[in-house]
Design a protein around this motif. Sequence first.
Motif, mmCIF file in Angstrom:
data_model
loop_
_atom_site.group_PDB
_atom_site.id
_atom_site.type_symbol
_atom_site.label_atom_id
_atom_site.label_comp_id
_atom_site.label_asym_id
_atom_site.label_seq_id
_atom_site.Cartn_x
_atom_site.Cartn_y
_atom_site.Cartn_z
ATOM 1 N N ARG A 71 0.833 -1.210 0.000
ATOM 2 C CA ARG A 71 0.000 0.000 0.000
ATOM 3 C C ARG A 71 0.864 1.254 0.000
ATOM 4 O O ARG A 71 0.559 2.231 -0.676
ATOM 5 C CB ARG A 71 -0.924 0.024 1.206
ATOM 6 N N ALA A 72 1.945 1.237 0.752
ATOM 7 C CA ALA A 72 2.843 2.394 0.787
ATOM 8 C C ALA A 72 3.475 2.619 -0.581
ATOM 9 O O ALA A 72 3.606 3.760 -1.039
ATOM 10 C CB ALA A 72 3.921 2.197 1.853
ATOM 11 N N PHE A 73 3.844 1.542 -1.261
ATOM 12 C CA PHE A 73 4.426 1.684 -2.596
ATOM 13 C C PHE A 73 3.400 2.243 -3.574
ATOM 14 O O PHE A 73 3.743 3.081 -4.419
ATOM 15 C CB PHE A 73 4.965 0.340 -3.103
ATOM 16 N N ARG A 74 2.151 1.812 -3.459
ATOM 17 C CA ARG A 74 1.109 2.340 -4.343
ATOM 18 C C ARG A 74 0.905 3.829 -4.113
ATOM 19 O O ARG A 74 0.731 4.605 -5.062
ATOM 20 C CB ARG A 74 -0.190 1.570 -4.132
ATOM 21 N N ILE A 75 0.939 4.276 -2.860
ATOM 22 C CA ILE A 75 0.813 5.701 -2.550
ATOM 23 C C ILE A 75 2.012 6.462 -3.101
ATOM 24 O O ILE A 75 1.866 7.534 -3.695
ATOM 25 C CB ILE A 75 0.665 5.911 -1.033
ATOM 26 N N LEU A 76 3.199 5.898 -2.944
ATOM 27 C CA LEU A 76 4.404 6.526 -3.472
ATOM 28 C C LEU A 76 4.317 6.680 -4.990
ATOM 29 O O LEU A 76 4.694 7.714 -5.550
ATOM 30 C CB LEU A 76 5.627 5.690 -3.092
ATOM 31 N N TYR A 77 3.786 5.683 -5.657
ATOM 32 C CA TYR A 77 3.627 5.733 -7.115
ATOM 33 C C TYR A 77 2.676 6.857 -7.518
ATOM 34 O O TYR A 77 2.973 7.626 -8.439
ATOM 35 C CB TYR A 77 3.124 4.388 -7.635
ATOM 36 N N VAL A 78 1.542 6.977 -6.834
ATOM 37 C CA VAL A 78 0.574 8.038 -7.158
ATOM 38 C C VAL A 78 1.207 9.407 -6.938
ATOM 39 O O VAL A 78 1.037 10.323 -7.757
ATOM 40 C CB VAL A 78 -0.717 7.886 -6.326
ATOM 41 N N GLU A 89 4.481 5.040 7.143
ATOM 42 C CA GLU A 89 5.655 4.275 6.707
ATOM 43 C C GLU A 89 6.541 5.101 5.789
ATOM 44 O O GLU A 89 7.763 5.116 5.942
ATOM 45 C CB GLU A 89 5.222 3.034 5.912
ATOM 46 N N LEU A 90 5.925 5.779 4.835
ATOM 47 C CA LEU A 90 6.677 6.583 3.877
ATOM 48 C C LEU A 90 7.357 7.768 4.560
ATOM 49 O O LEU A 90 8.489 8.124 4.217
ATOM 50 C CB LEU A 90 5.758 7.066 2.753
ATOM 51 N N ARG A 91 6.672 8.364 5.527
ATOM 52 C CA ARG A 91 7.277 9.472 6.276
ATOM 53 C C ARG A 91 8.460 8.977 7.097
ATOM 54 O O ARG A 91 9.502 9.631 7.154
ATOM 55 C CB ARG A 91 6.244 10.133 7.173
ATOM 56 N N ALA A 92 8.315 7.824 7.734
ATOM 57 C CA ALA A 92 9.395 7.274 8.547
ATOM 58 C C ALA A 92 10.604 6.897 7.683
ATOM 59 O O ALA A 92 11.749 7.022 8.127
ATOM 60 C CB ALA A 92 8.906 6.053 9.319
ATOM 61 N N ALA A 93 10.344 6.478 6.455
ATOM 62 C CA ALA A 93 11.429 6.123 5.535
ATOM 63 C C ALA A 93 12.072 7.357 4.911
ATOM 64 O O ALA A 93 13.086 7.254 4.231
ATOM 65 C CB ALA A 93 10.898 5.201 4.438
ATOM 66 N N GLY A 94 11.478 8.529 5.121
ATOM 67 C CA GLY A 94 12.028 9.758 4.589
ATOM 68 C C GLY A 94 11.754 9.964 3.110
ATOM 69 O O GLY A 94 12.461 10.710 2.443
ATOM 70 N N LEU A 127 6.596 14.290 -2.477
ATOM 71 C CA LEU A 127 7.861 13.579 -2.377
ATOM 72 C C LEU A 127 8.915 14.514 -1.809
ATOM 73 O O LEU A 127 8.875 15.720 -2.027
ATOM 74 C CB LEU A 127 8.305 13.079 -3.749
ATOM 75 N N VAL A 128 9.865 13.941 -1.086
ATOM 76 C CA VAL A 128 10.953 14.725 -0.531
ATOM 77 C C VAL A 128 11.832 15.188 -1.682
ATOM 78 O O VAL A 128 12.133 14.414 -2.597
ATOM 79 C CB VAL A 128 11.759 13.887 0.484
ATOM 80 N N ASP A 129 12.235 16.439 -1.633
ATOM 81 C CA ASP A 129 13.068 17.015 -2.683
ATOM 82 C C ASP A 129 14.497 16.500 -2.522
ATOM 83 O O ASP A 129 15.180 16.832 -1.557
ATOM 84 C CB ASP A 129 13.024 18.539 -2.590
ATOM 85 N N ASP A 130 14.962 15.689 -3.479
ATOM 86 C CA ASP A 130 16.317 15.139 -3.422
ATOM 87 C C ASP A 130 17.373 16.223 -3.564
ATOM 88 O O ASP A 130 18.465 16.113 -3.006
ATOM 89 C CB ASP A 130 16.536 14.093 -4.513
#
Length: 97
Positions: A19-26, A58-63, A87-90
């Motif tokens: 689910r976290a990966f799907r949110i990251l993809y969107v 999860e995504l926030r904790a992973a940065g 998304l976090v700005d690289d």
Amino acid sequence: MATPTDVMKPALASGISDRAFRILYVLAVDMERGWVPLSSVAEQLEMTSHQIRLPVSELRAAGLIEHDRRYERGSTGRPTWRTYARLVDDNATEATP
């Protein structure tokens, strides 16, 4: 023909839930929009706002993402809290010495 075991897993998906990966993809698809309301992310994934809470954490904790809560007026005119994510700005992390 490739078998399922031959297909490479995305590197980011190895430490986060599906689910976290799907949110990251969107969020990656909507990256040009900047801050994306999590309610629209939930709608796109056909999930409720409650179902995306843990994966967003999860995504926030992973940065990988950052979030912002804003006090806004909803469609009914009532003030309510809305949560946005991006998304976090690289580039910001690479520019730091």
